[in-house]
Design an enzyme around this catalytic site. Structure first.
Site, PDB file in Angstrom:
ATOM      1  N   ASP A  87       9.145   1.396 -12.799  1.00 54.46           N
ATOM      2  CA  ASP A  87       8.197   2.344 -12.198  1.00 54.46           C
ATOM      3  C   ASP A  87       8.845   3.435 -11.356  1.00 54.46           C
ATOM      4  O   ASP A  87       8.454   3.685 -10.217  1.00 54.46           O
ATOM      5  CB  ASP A  87       7.181   1.606 -11.323  1.00 54.46           C
ATOM      6  CG  ASP A  87       6.196   0.830 -12.162  1.00 54.46           C
ATOM      7  OD1 ASP A  87       6.598  -0.213 -12.722  1.00 54.46           O
ATOM      8  OD2 ASP A  87       5.046   1.272 -12.283  1.00 54.46           O
ATOM      9  N   HIS A 130      10.676   0.607  -1.806  1.00 54.81           N
ATOM     10  CA  HIS A 130      10.902  -0.287  -2.966  1.00 54.81           C
ATOM     11  C   HIS A 130      12.340  -0.266  -3.468  1.00 54.81           C
ATOM     12  O   HIS A 130      12.715  -1.097  -4.291  1.00 54.81           O
ATOM     13  CB  HIS A 130       9.982   0.111  -4.128  1.00 54.81           C
ATOM     14  CG  HIS A 130       8.527  -0.041  -3.819  1.00 54.81           C
ATOM     15  ND1 HIS A 130       7.979  -1.240  -3.435  1.00 54.81           N
ATOM     16  CD2 HIS A 130       7.502   0.859  -3.808  1.00 54.81           C
ATOM     17  CE1 HIS A 130       6.676  -1.084  -3.218  1.00 54.81           C
ATOM     18  NE2 HIS A 130       6.364   0.186  -3.424  1.00 54.81           N
ATOM     19  N   ASP A 167       2.095   0.454   4.302  1.00 51.38           N
ATOM     20  CA  ASP A 167       1.861   0.863   2.918  1.00 51.38           C
ATOM     21  C   ASP A 167       1.184  -0.307   2.192  1.00 51.38           C
ATOM     22  O   ASP A 167       1.386  -1.463   2.560  1.00 51.38           O
ATOM     23  CB  ASP A 167       3.208   1.183   2.257  1.00 51.38           C
ATOM     24  CG  ASP A 167       3.080   1.731   0.847  1.00 51.38           C
ATOM     25  OD1 ASP A 167       3.224   2.958   0.675  1.00 51.38           O
ATOM     26  OD2 ASP A 167       2.835   0.944  -0.099  1.00 51.38           O
ATOM     27  N   HIS A 169       1.728  -1.445  -0.714  1.00 53.60           N
ATOM     28  CA  HIS A 169       2.639  -2.223  -1.557  1.00 53.60           C
ATOM     29  C   HIS A 169       3.663  -2.966  -0.687  1.00 53.60           C
ATOM     30  O   HIS A 169       3.979  -2.524   0.413  1.00 53.60           O
ATOM     31  CB  HIS A 169       3.401  -1.304  -2.519  1.00 53.60           C
ATOM     32  CG  HIS A 169       2.520  -0.534  -3.454  1.00 53.60           C
ATOM     33  ND1 HIS A 169       2.111   0.757  -3.188  1.00 53.60           N
ATOM     34  CD2 HIS A 169       1.971  -0.882  -4.642  1.00 53.60           C
ATOM     35  CE1 HIS A 169       1.343   1.184  -4.181  1.00 53.60           C
ATOM     36  NE2 HIS A 169       1.231   0.209  -5.085  1.00 53.60           N
ATOM     37  N   ASP A 260      -1.500   4.618   1.094  1.00 57.34           N
ATOM     38  CA  ASP A 260      -2.225   4.084  -0.054  1.00 57.34           C
ATOM     39  C   ASP A 260      -3.036   2.856   0.364  1.00 57.34           C
ATOM     40  O   ASP A 260      -3.774   2.280  -0.430  1.00 57.34           O
ATOM     41  CB  ASP A 260      -1.269   3.762  -1.222  1.00 57.34           C
ATOM     42  CG  ASP A 260       0.028   3.133  -0.775  1.00 57.34           C
ATOM     43  OD1 ASP A 260       0.105   2.660   0.370  1.00 57.34           O
ATOM     44  OD2 ASP A 260       0.988   3.121  -1.580  1.00 57.34           O
ATOM     45  N   TYR A 300      -1.828   8.257  -2.304  1.00 55.68           N
ATOM     46  CA  TYR A 300      -1.981   9.058  -3.525  1.00 55.68           C
ATOM     47  C   TYR A 300      -3.339   9.711  -3.688  1.00 55.68           C
ATOM     48  O   TYR A 300      -3.573  10.405  -4.669  1.00 55.68           O
ATOM     49  CB  TYR A 300      -1.630   8.178  -4.741  1.00 55.68           C
ATOM     50  CG  TYR A 300      -0.280   7.530  -4.550  1.00 55.68           C
ATOM     51  CD1 TYR A 300       0.884   8.295  -4.687  1.00 55.68           C
ATOM     52  CD2 TYR A 300      -0.151   6.206  -4.149  1.00 55.68           C
ATOM     53  CE1 TYR A 300       2.132   7.734  -4.456  1.00 55.68           C
ATOM     54  CE2 TYR A 300       1.089   5.631  -3.917  1.00 55.68           C
ATOM     55  CZ  TYR A 300       2.228   6.401  -4.071  1.00 55.68           C
ATOM     56  OH  TYR A 300       3.455   5.853  -3.825  1.00 55.68           O
TER      57      TYR A 300
END
Ligand code: X5A
Ligand code: ZN
Length: 566
Positions: A87, A130, A167, A169, A260, A300
């Site tokens: 990704d 990430h 975040d 994630h 996000d 986003y």
């Protein structure tokens, strides 16, 4: 203080294009800061490129050398290079931008550590949390915040750095980097859905607490359902992050500031309103003497992202937070996560020592069943969600006013009201009553010890205050309360998150030496750090816990487990 590195690369070449990690994320955020008059109030910090040495604080030499070649690759080669990672999308400009993104975070750390600014936010792309030592991942090339933490430790000799990753994630790259390192406490909440959600890692669950010397210094809060709201976020702050953060006592706070996790985001599918970030920010601003660097990660939805960025920056600038909306208590699934995290960490943190024992598996099964039943619901696109625009926030022209007895000088920055004649005895009596009531309530047996006091403030008073949503906070200081200045300033600072900062402090005439520290807290100066706290006294904990259990039927934000009154 703001460091906008407006990076103009797009992830949309003709091959696998990223539809959401787009340059507009930065332009709309920056424009919103200008439109709200916030950009002008910030100090702009120039960006620089991170050097090889900076990047090597976290990444391997092989990986850095490989990324270095990407600007010269053909599209074909770039495509192939990209495919070995998950990704992530390599554009010929991304190496340059990634160096600027990491460099911006380092410039911000320098500005904060040298006292040029109190705190700040770096608006950067690509994001970082990430990316791993030898791998790009999840739109991230270099791990901006992990590099910043290592850099701050090395350059300024910091003993402890707290990383708060809000975040949506899991920043697995940050976790891997500091897993066995007790000098960096990493906290992350993230959409998890029992490992069904990207990046679908077993090690994103609550039981990854850190390794070896770093055991206890990695805190994961998995969200096993979408739709988490303001109450869910605040209750995790009050019952996990803040108590542990105060016990940890960081020298610097870094925020992986991904938005996000706000409503409308297509990745997160959560329902927290943009103004919750004002509160999350406020609650962190009295740690580390106020030294806080927020670095943009995800986010986003091009409407909720700029709103959330503005809420964060306006709070960093010191403006009072808006009244928190819709605090109707955490949902069952959030309570379950909360309970699991607290149980997993009770052996490492004395503030969690009393947290309940492991949850019975029967309850987890029930929750899963319930989830399966709900799955049938029709899906509505997150981008089409609507929510009210956050209320306009004001910058009060005078932040603090004092009414002082004769002969007490008014501290700088405060407006002094003339000392009045004899006060109305009826009012004085009423105030005395309020004082007695609140002391009885907040400090059952006079938790004069700082750890117990703080435990009461974070786990009891703050959640109660948030749920009650007062329009005025009346803070009464009893003489000889045994509360030292720094604890008093922490309390005053934290409570200003309520009632849009409308705080009325009453002190007795004899307490002249308390005027300056109190005024400083009311003016929004960061409270001095409390130092590393020892365990609270068992008798204090017991009284507090009993009180919390008794009240949690009526006050949902006091709950820390699905079973009320467990
Ligand atoms: C920084 C960030 C998200 C990657 C999602 C990949 N990355 N499916 O939010
Ligand atoms: Zn994200």
């Amino acid at each position: 203080s703001l460091s906008p590195s407006t990076l103009k690369f797009s992830n949309s070449l003709s091959y696998p294009a990223c539809k959401i990690e787009v340059p507009e994320r930065l332009t709309v955020s920056h424009e919103a800061l200008i439109k709200n008059g916030l950009a002008d109030r910030c100090v702009s910090v120039p960006v620089r490129e991170a050097t090889d040495a900076d990047i090597l604080l976290v990444h391997s030499e092989e990986y850095l050398e490989a990324v270095k070649k990407t600007p010269y690759m053909t599209l074909e080669d770039l495509k192939e290079f990209t495919l070995q990672y998950g990704d992530v999308y390599f554009h010929p400009n991304i190496y340059h931008c990634a160096k600027l993104a990491a460099g911006a975070a380092l410039q911000l750390v320098d500005s904060v550590m040298t006292g040029k600014v109190r705190n700040g936010m770096a608006l950067v792309r690509p994001p970082g949390h990430h990316s791993m030592s030898s791998a790009a991942n999840g739109f991230c090339v270099f791990n901006n915040v992990a590099i910043a933490a290592q850099y701050a430790k090395q350059k300024y000799g910091l003993k402890r750095v707290l990383i708060v990753d809000w975040d949506v994630h899991h920043g697995q790259g940050v976790q891997y980097c500091f897993e066995d390192d007790p000098s960096v406490l990493y906290f992350s909440w993230h959409r998890y859905e029992h490992q069904k959600f990207w990046p679908q890692l077993r090690e994103s669950d609550y039981d990854s607490v850190g390794k070896e010397k770093g055991a206890g210094f990695n805190i994961n809060v998995p969200w096993n359902k979408v739709g988490m709201k303001n109450s869910d976020y605040l209750s995790v702050f009050c019952h996990v992050l803040l108590p542990v953060a105060y016990e940890f006592c960081p020298d610097l706070v870094l925020v992986c500031a991904g938005f996000d996790s706000a409503i409308g985001d297509p990745e997160g599918e959560m329902c927290a309103s943009p103004d919750i970030f004002a509160h999350l920010t406020h609650l962190l601003m009295n740690l580390a003497g106020g030294k806080l660097c927020a670095v943009l990660e995800g986010g986003y939805n091009l409407t909720s992202l700029p709103q959330s960025v503005c809420q964060t920056v306006q709070t960093l600038l010191g403006d009072p937070a808006p009244r928190p909306a819709n605090l109707d208590g955490p949902c069952e699934s959030a309570l379950e996560s909360l309970h699991c995290v607290r149980s997993a960490h009770r052996q490492y943190w004395s503030c969690l020592k009393h947290a309940g024992i492991a949850i019975s598996t029967k309850r987890v099964k029930l929750a899963e069943e319930e989830e399966r039943l709900e799955k049938g619901d029709e899906e509505k696109s997150q981008e089409e969600q609507v929510w009210p625009e956050p209320p306009k926030r004001v910058t009060p022209p005078i932040r603090a006013a004092l009414v002082l007895p004769n002969g007490v000088a008014c501290p700088d920055g405060c407006e002094s009201f003339g000392a009045s004649e004899d006060a109305d005895p009826v009012i004085v009596n009423k105030l005395r009553y309020v004082a007695a009531a609140s002391c009885l309530f907040v400090l059952p047996q006079g938790c004069s010890d700082a750890s117990g006091f703080l435990q009461a403030v974070l786990g009891l008073l703050l959640p109660l205050g948030y749920e009650y949503d007062p329009s005025l906070v009346l803070l009464v200081r009893m003489p000889d309360s045994g509360v030292c200045d720094s604890v008093w300033q922490q309390l005053t600072g934290l409570l200003q998150g309520l009632a849009q900062g409308h705080t009325l402090v009453l002190m007795q005439e004899g307490e002249k030496e308390r005027v300056a520290p109190t005024a400083s807290a009311l003016l929004g100066d960061a409270a001095p750090s409390l130092g590393q706290l020892h365990s609270p006294l068992p008798e204090d904990v017991e009284v507090l816990e009993r009180l919390r259990h008794r009240l949690q039927g009526d006050w949902k934000l006091l709950q820390t487990t699905g079973e009320t009154g467990e």
